[in-house]
Design an enzyme around this catalytic site. Structure first.
Site, PDB file in Angstrom:
ATOM      1  N   THR A  11       0.857  -1.182   0.000  1.00 51.28           N
ATOM      2  CA  THR A  11       0.000   0.000   0.000  1.00 51.28           C
ATOM      3  C   THR A  11       0.901   1.243   0.000  1.00 51.28           C
ATOM      4  O   THR A  11       1.995   1.226   0.582  1.00 51.28           O
ATOM      5  CB  THR A  11      -0.938   0.034   1.220  1.00 51.28           C
ATOM      6  OG1 THR A  11      -0.163   0.144   2.417  1.00 51.28           O
ATOM      7  CG2 THR A  11      -1.819  -1.201   1.280  1.00 51.28           C
ATOM      8  N   GLY A  12       0.455   2.294  -0.656  1.00 54.02           N
ATOM      9  CA  GLY A  12       1.305   3.486  -0.764  1.00 54.02           C
ATOM     10  C   GLY A  12       2.584   3.195  -1.532  1.00 54.02           C
ATOM     11  O   GLY A  12       3.618   3.826  -1.291  1.00 54.02           O
ATOM     12  N   GLY A  13       2.517   2.276  -2.477  1.00 54.90           N
ATOM     13  CA  GLY A  13       3.726   1.850  -3.206  1.00 54.90           C
ATOM     14  C   GLY A  13       4.090   2.729  -4.390  1.00 54.90           C
ATOM     15  O   GLY A  13       5.026   2.420  -5.116  1.00 54.90           O
ATOM     16  N   GLY A  16       8.235   7.112  -2.637  1.00 56.86           N
ATOM     17  CA  GLY A  16       9.093   6.982  -1.464  1.00 56.86           C
ATOM     18  C   GLY A  16       9.550   5.568  -1.118  1.00 56.86           C
ATOM     19  O   GLY A  16      10.014   4.804  -1.978  1.00 56.86           O
ATOM     20  N   ILE A  17       9.418   5.247   0.149  1.00 60.27           N
ATOM     21  CA  ILE A  17       9.889   3.956   0.676  1.00 60.27           C
ATOM     22  C   ILE A  17       9.166   2.798  -0.028  1.00 60.27           C
ATOM     23  O   ILE A  17       9.791   1.811  -0.426  1.00 60.27           O
ATOM     24  CB  ILE A  17       9.640   3.907   2.204  1.00 60.27           C
ATOM     25  CG1 ILE A  17      10.587   4.895   2.912  1.00 60.27           C
ATOM     26  CG2 ILE A  17       9.819   2.506   2.747  1.00 60.27           C
ATOM     27  CD1 ILE A  17      10.309   5.082   4.404  1.00 60.27           C
ATOM     28  N   GLY A  18       7.862   2.928  -0.196  1.00 57.63           N
ATOM     29  CA  GLY A  18       7.071   1.852  -0.810  1.00 57.63           C
ATOM     30  C   GLY A  18       7.461   1.609  -2.250  1.00 57.63           C
ATOM     31  O   GLY A  18       7.555   0.457  -2.695  1.00 57.63           O
ATOM     32  N   SER A 136       7.637   2.939  12.662  1.00 62.59           N
ATOM     33  CA  SER A 136       8.569   4.082  12.672  1.00 62.59           C
ATOM     34  C   SER A 136       9.458   3.986  13.901  1.00 62.59           C
ATOM     35  O   SER A 136       9.021   3.506  14.954  1.00 62.59           O
ATOM     36  CB  SER A 136       7.774   5.392  12.734  1.00 62.59           C
ATOM     37  OG  SER A 136       8.642   6.465  13.024  1.00 62.59           O
ATOM     38  N   TYR A 149       0.994  11.012  15.506  1.00 61.75           N
ATOM     39  CA  TYR A 149       1.653  10.063  14.596  1.00 61.75           C
ATOM     40  C   TYR A 149       2.225   8.883  15.382  1.00 61.75           C
ATOM     41  O   TYR A 149       2.055   7.721  15.008  1.00 61.75           O
ATOM     42  CB  TYR A 149       2.760  10.795  13.845  1.00 61.75           C
ATOM     43  CG  TYR A 149       3.594   9.948  12.903  1.00 61.75           C
ATOM     44  CD1 TYR A 149       3.103   9.556  11.657  1.00 61.75           C
ATOM     45  CD2 TYR A 149       4.889   9.565  13.242  1.00 61.75           C
ATOM     46  CE1 TYR A 149       3.880   8.814  10.782  1.00 61.75           C
ATOM     47  CE2 TYR A 149       5.675   8.821  12.380  1.00 61.75           C
ATOM     48  CZ  TYR A 149       5.165   8.446  11.149  1.00 61.75           C
ATOM     49  OH  TYR A 149       5.948   7.704  10.285  1.00 61.75           O
TER      50      TYR A 149
HETATM   51  N1  LIG Z   1      10.427   8.758   5.485  1.00 65.17           N
HETATM   52  C1  LIG Z   1      10.651   8.521   6.753  1.00 65.17           C
HETATM   53  O1  LIG Z   1      11.588   9.068   7.365  1.00 65.17           O
HETATM   54  C2  LIG Z   1       9.790   7.566   7.507  1.00 65.17           C
HETATM   55  C3  LIG Z   1      10.173   7.200   8.798  1.00 65.17           C
HETATM   56  C4  LIG Z   1       9.390   6.303   9.519  1.00 65.17           C
HETATM   57  C5  LIG Z   1       8.249   5.774   8.947  1.00 65.17           C
HETATM   58  N2  LIG Z   1       7.888   6.144   7.685  1.00 65.17           N
HETATM   59  C6  LIG Z   1       6.676   5.542   7.125  1.00 65.17           C
HETATM   60  O2  LIG Z   1       6.967   5.008   5.867  1.00 65.17           O
HETATM   61  C7  LIG Z   1       5.771   4.991   5.072  1.00 65.17           C
HETATM   62  C8  LIG Z   1       6.077   5.578   3.706  1.00 65.17           C
HETATM   63  O3  LIG Z   1       6.466   6.933   3.887  1.00 65.17           O
HETATM   64  P1  LIG Z   1       7.348   7.743   2.829  1.00 65.17           P
HETATM   65  O4  LIG Z   1       8.366   8.486   3.592  1.00 65.17           O
HETATM   66  O5  LIG Z   1       7.742   6.858   1.718  1.00 65.17           O
HETATM   67  O6  LIG Z   1       6.310   8.864   2.365  1.00 65.17           O
HETATM   68  P2  LIG Z   1       5.350   8.937   1.071  1.00 65.17           P
HETATM   69  O7  LIG Z   1       6.162   8.952  -0.162  1.00 65.17           O
HETATM   70  O8  LIG Z   1       4.410  10.065   1.321  1.00 65.17           O
HETATM   71  O9  LIG Z   1       4.544   7.589   1.130  1.00 65.17           O
HETATM   72  C9  LIG Z   1       3.270   7.487   1.657  1.00 65.17           C
HETATM   73  C10 LIG Z   1       2.415   6.771   0.646  1.00 65.17           C
HETATM   74  O10 LIG Z   1       1.186   6.453   1.270  1.00 65.17           O
HETATM   75  C11 LIG Z   1       0.158   6.700   0.331  1.00 65.17           C
HETATM   76  N3  LIG Z   1      -1.068   6.996   1.067  1.00 65.17           N
HETATM   77  C12 LIG Z   1      -1.296   7.976   1.970  1.00 65.17           C
HETATM   78  N4  LIG Z   1      -2.569   7.933   2.382  1.00 65.17           N
HETATM   79  C13 LIG Z   1      -3.148   6.896   1.721  1.00 65.17           C
HETATM   80  C14 LIG Z   1      -4.443   6.356   1.699  1.00 65.17           C
HETATM   81  N5  LIG Z   1      -5.436   6.874   2.442  1.00 65.17           N
HETATM   82  N6  LIG Z   1      -4.694   5.295   0.899  1.00 65.17           N
HETATM   83  C15 LIG Z   1      -3.710   4.768   0.141  1.00 65.17           C
HETATM   84  N7  LIG Z   1      -2.460   5.233   0.109  1.00 65.17           N
HETATM   85  C16 LIG Z   1      -2.192   6.295   0.897  1.00 65.17           C
HETATM   86  C17 LIG Z   1       0.623   7.899  -0.488  1.00 65.17           C
HETATM   87  O11 LIG Z   1       0.026   7.891  -1.786  1.00 65.17           O
HETATM   88  P3  LIG Z   1      -1.300   8.771  -2.126  1.00 65.17           P
HETATM   89  O12 LIG Z   1      -1.129  10.085  -1.451  1.00 65.17           O
HETATM   90  O13 LIG Z   1      -1.295   8.846  -3.617  1.00 65.17           O
HETATM   91  O14 LIG Z   1      -2.459   7.990  -1.608  1.00 65.17           O
HETATM   92  C18 LIG Z   1       2.112   7.626  -0.579  1.00 65.17           C
HETATM   93  O15 LIG Z   1       2.400   6.870  -1.755  1.00 65.17           O
HETATM   94  C19 LIG Z   1       4.731   5.762   5.882  1.00 65.17           C
HETATM   95  O16 LIG Z   1       3.901   4.861   6.567  1.00 65.17           O
HETATM   96  C20 LIG Z   1       5.571   6.538   6.869  1.00 65.17           C
HETATM   97  O17 LIG Z   1       4.873   6.849   8.051  1.00 65.17           O
HETATM   98  C21 LIG Z   1       8.627   7.032   6.965  1.00 65.17           C
END
Ligand SMILES: NC(=O)c1ccc[n+]([C@@H]2O[C@H](COP(=O)([O-])OP(=O)(O)OC[C@H]3O[C@@H](n4cnc5c(N)ncnc54)[C@H](OP(=O)(O)O)[C@@H]3O)[C@@H](O)[C@H]2O)c1
Length: 254
Positions: A11-13, A16-18, A136, A149
């Site tokens: 999900t959210g792939g 970013g990370i996904g 996280s 969060y």
């Molecule tokens: N980057 C960091 O430092 C960090 C650290 C700890 C944990 N994390 C966790 O890692 C995960 C990915 O984060 P990221 O940093 O890669 O940021 P990101 O690029 O914003 O990834 C988040 C993804 O989630 C999707 N998303 C958000 N709401 C959604 C919904 N209601 N339904 C379906 N998809 C949804 C977004 O796509 P759409 O907006 O198109 O739906 C986006 O592709 C998150 O859970 C974040 O909390 C990140």
């Protein structure tokens, strides 16, 4: 290849990370489904990865969207091996500024979304399949203005205990991948920092982290490949920190 023939859902792939996990999973032999709300981002991700990946526009906070995704995977492939609850949102916000709307956005996306994902996917997950919940490093930290969060990610973290036990007879593993500081596009923007400010913050944080640097998406993908593969078949119910040692030293001011 380490994920040969596995069917994975991230999900959210689309970003970013996904997205990086999706790319690595395909390189390791998996067939990958990615979801998100923005079709453009999902299409770009599919174009980037090129093969053995499809997208489905789906909002994790909507039960029917999660069901639609599971139905599609069942129709295409019959089953699912790896479900990654990666979609997540968060925001720096003081306790007294949290509105009901913001509370629901963060809780619904991280917690309810993960729950709906499990409810939809469990019927198509067989013995030997696995959940990876993207939590996280913050679940080990007391960061100011991040209580909402961290509460949401801590609820997700609790599932690694309860679900591991509840799903033990079905031989379905449940682990969490807890990223540290991984500068993705969203990480700074969503938290309201401009690119220069974000750079300064990350520079400062590098000095705090025992590894001497912030993380990158390759670090999290390496861990996701391990947790998704049979190499981790005896790893169950853990939160794997991918944080360069940040939580271990518990910095007072991040
Ligand atoms: N980057 C960091 O430092 C960090 C650290 C700890 C944990 N994390 C966790 O890692 C995960 C990915 O984060 P990221 O940093 O890669 O940021 P990101 O690029 O914003 O990834 C988040 C993804 O989630 C999707 N998303 C958000 N709401 C959604 C919904 N209601 N339904 C379906 N998809 C949804 C977004 O796509 P759409 O907006 O198109 O739906 C986006 O592709 C998150 O859970 C974040 O909390 C990140």
């Amino acid at each position: 290849m380490r994920l040969d023939g596995k069917i994975a859902l991230i999900t959210g792939g689309g970003t970013g990370i996904g997205l990086d996990i999706a790319k690595r999973y395909v390189e390791e032999g998996a067939y990958v489904y990615i979801t998100g709300r923005r079709e453009k981002k999902l299409q770009e991700a599919v174009d980037l990865v090129g093969k053995n990946i499809v997208y489905i526009v789906a909002d994790v906070t909507k039960k029917e969207d999660n069901q639609k995704v599971a139905d599609r995977i069942k129709a295409d492939k019959g089953h699912l091996d790896i479900a990654i609850a990666n979609a997540g949102v968060g925001n720096y916000i003081a306790i007294e500024d949290v509105t009901e709307e913001e509370f629901n956005r963060v809780m619904y996306t991280n917690v309810l979304g993960t729950y709906y994902l499990a409810q939809a996917c469990l019927p198509i997950m067989e013995e030997g399949s696995t959940f990876i919940l993207n939590t996280s490093v913050t679940t080990s930290l007391g960061l100011p203005k991040f209580s909402l969060y961290i509460a949401a990610k801590s609820a997700m973290k609790s599932f690694i205990h309860t679900w591991t036990n509840e799903l033990r007879d079905r031989k379905i593993r449940v682990n969490a991948l807890a990223p540290g500081i991984i500068p993705t596009d969203a990480a700074g923007q969503e938290l309201g920092r401009d690119p220069k400010e974000e750079q300064n913050v990350q520079q400062y944080r590098s000095t705090l982290i025992p590894a001497g640097r912030v993380g990158n998406v390759k670090d999290t993908s390496n861990a996701a490949v391990f947790l998704g593969s049979d190499e981790s078949s005896y790893v169950n119910g853990v939160e794997l920190l991918v944080d360069g040692g940040l939580a271990a030293i518990y910095p007072v001011k991040l």
